[in-house]
Design an enzyme around this catalytic site. Sequence first.
Site, short mmCIF file in Angstrom:
data_model
loop_
_atom_site.label_atom_id
_atom_site.label_comp_id
_atom_site.label_asym_id
_atom_site.label_seq_id
_atom_site.Cartn_x
_atom_site.Cartn_y
_atom_site.Cartn_z
N LYS A 193 -9.40 8.19 3.54
CA LYS A 193 -9.84 6.81 3.33
C LYS A 193 -11.19 6.56 4.00
CE LYS A 193 -5.35 4.50 2.73
NZ LYS A 193 -4.42 5.64 2.95
N GLU B 29 0.66 5.44 13.51
CA GLU B 29 1.00 6.58 12.67
C GLU B 29 0.89 7.89 13.44
OE1 GLU B 29 -0.04 8.51 8.29
OE2 GLU B 29 -1.47 7.13 9.22
N HIS C 171 -1.90 7.88 6.29
CA HIS C 171 -2.26 6.56 5.77
C HIS C 171 -3.62 6.13 6.34
CE1 HIS C 171 -1.65 2.75 3.86
NE2 HIS C 171 -1.69 2.09 5.01
N HIS D 14 -9.84 1.94 1.11
CA HIS D 14 -8.38 1.78 0.94
C HIS D 14 -8.09 1.18 -0.43
CE1 HIS D 14 -4.28 1.27 1.56
NE2 HIS D 14 -4.25 0.36 2.52
N CYS E 242 0.81 -1.22 0.00
CA CYS E 242 0.00 0.00 0.00
C CYS E 242 0.84 1.27 0.00
CB CYS E 242 -0.96 -0.02 1.19
SG CYS E 242 -1.99 -1.51 1.21
N PHE F 164 1.96 -3.48 4.00
CA PHE F 164 2.38 -4.77 4.56
C PHE F 164 3.83 -5.03 4.14
CE2 PHE F 164 -2.04 -7.04 4.81
CZ PHE F 164 -2.39 -6.20 5.85
#
Length: 411
Positions: free
Chosen positions: A334, A314, A303, A339, A163, A399
């Site tokens: 998002k 984050e 994110h 996402h 991502c 990831f």
Amino acid sequence: MKRVVITGMGAVTPLGNDVDTFWKNSLAGESGAATITHFDPEKFKVQFAAEVKNFTPEKYLDRNEIKRSDLFTQFAIYASAEAMEDSGLDLTSIDPFDIGVIWGTGQGGMQTFEEEVISYASGDGTPRFSPFFVPKLIANMASGMISMKYGLRGINYTTVSACATANTAFMDAFNYIRWGKAKIIVSGGSEAPITQASVGGFSSMKAMSTRNDDPKAASRPYDVERDGFIMGEGAGALVLEEYEHAKARGAKIYAELIGAAMTADAYHMTAPHPEGIGAAKSMELALEDANITSDQVDYLNPHATSTPLGDLAELNAITKVFKGSPNLDISATKSMTGHLLGAAGAVEAILCIKAIQNSIIPPTINISNLDENIPAGINIVTDSKEKEINIAMSNAFGFGGHNSTVIFRKI
């Protein structure tokens, strides 16, 4: 080093299939989530996603391009076509070896892979695969087909960093242009992951929200009841151009890309480092690359996928880097788009650039009860906010522990 500016943008998103519609619906706080239509989700634990609606690839792709491409490539070509049109480039006056494509995707042709393997497995064991199976599947085909469509013969390849992918592509394009290796690069990311395998796989990891009774409220970054992300699909494209080249041709310039960085958590396959060490370093390095200080950043698009661990990790990183800067506003978009995995950074970069251009910050929706564990001094925008924005930052993490940050400035 040379300066790099953005001269074209294109988007295919759950909130609209062009930049203007996407921007308008983002400011309005619309949600792109609804029950899945790409397949029958009745037996799935997660039955909703943020799908692209009313997609008509025929606007920019001919019949053969559609036949020979997976949906993720169709999204890529469509968004790139809007960006190229927007840029006003006259390709007949530019050496095609000066224009490249650096494109990103996290999964590539997942729909093609799923369809072909299911077809084979349900047969008699005779291998009857489409001759387009591999070309439609492989991740680099989006960048390849964009170059073929426009005759772009410069640097051409694909980035894959889950991502964080789109920001990775932007960083590479940024560097090649400022090093003088290209004059123009079409860059971005696309993803078409709303398939049985992807939805089932992410669901089994317990990474996705299961709020099937209320999809539009399911993506809720920073809310105490957040329970995972919503799968989204689409693409975002930018035309990155060397500043003097853009100025010489009288191009419309949206913003300047001034800094980018990447790091790795080296911690866990799927979970972020709880203290956000890698994320913080990515932001710090991007600020250093841009030669600015943290208090100069007006807006940050995080994110923020709406996962219990990821959102807080984050914010811990942001707190470390920005030290409660009163100038910083954050909005987690998002909450509206879902996402988009490898395309997330691309569409969020567009929102950062539009925020700079229009002096408006899009909202974070669906926050009913703010998580009490959120660090103090974080200013989360929950309604569209008018504000002069000179510098905007965008984070994208993935990831494998990938962290990426890009920074844009008004010009």
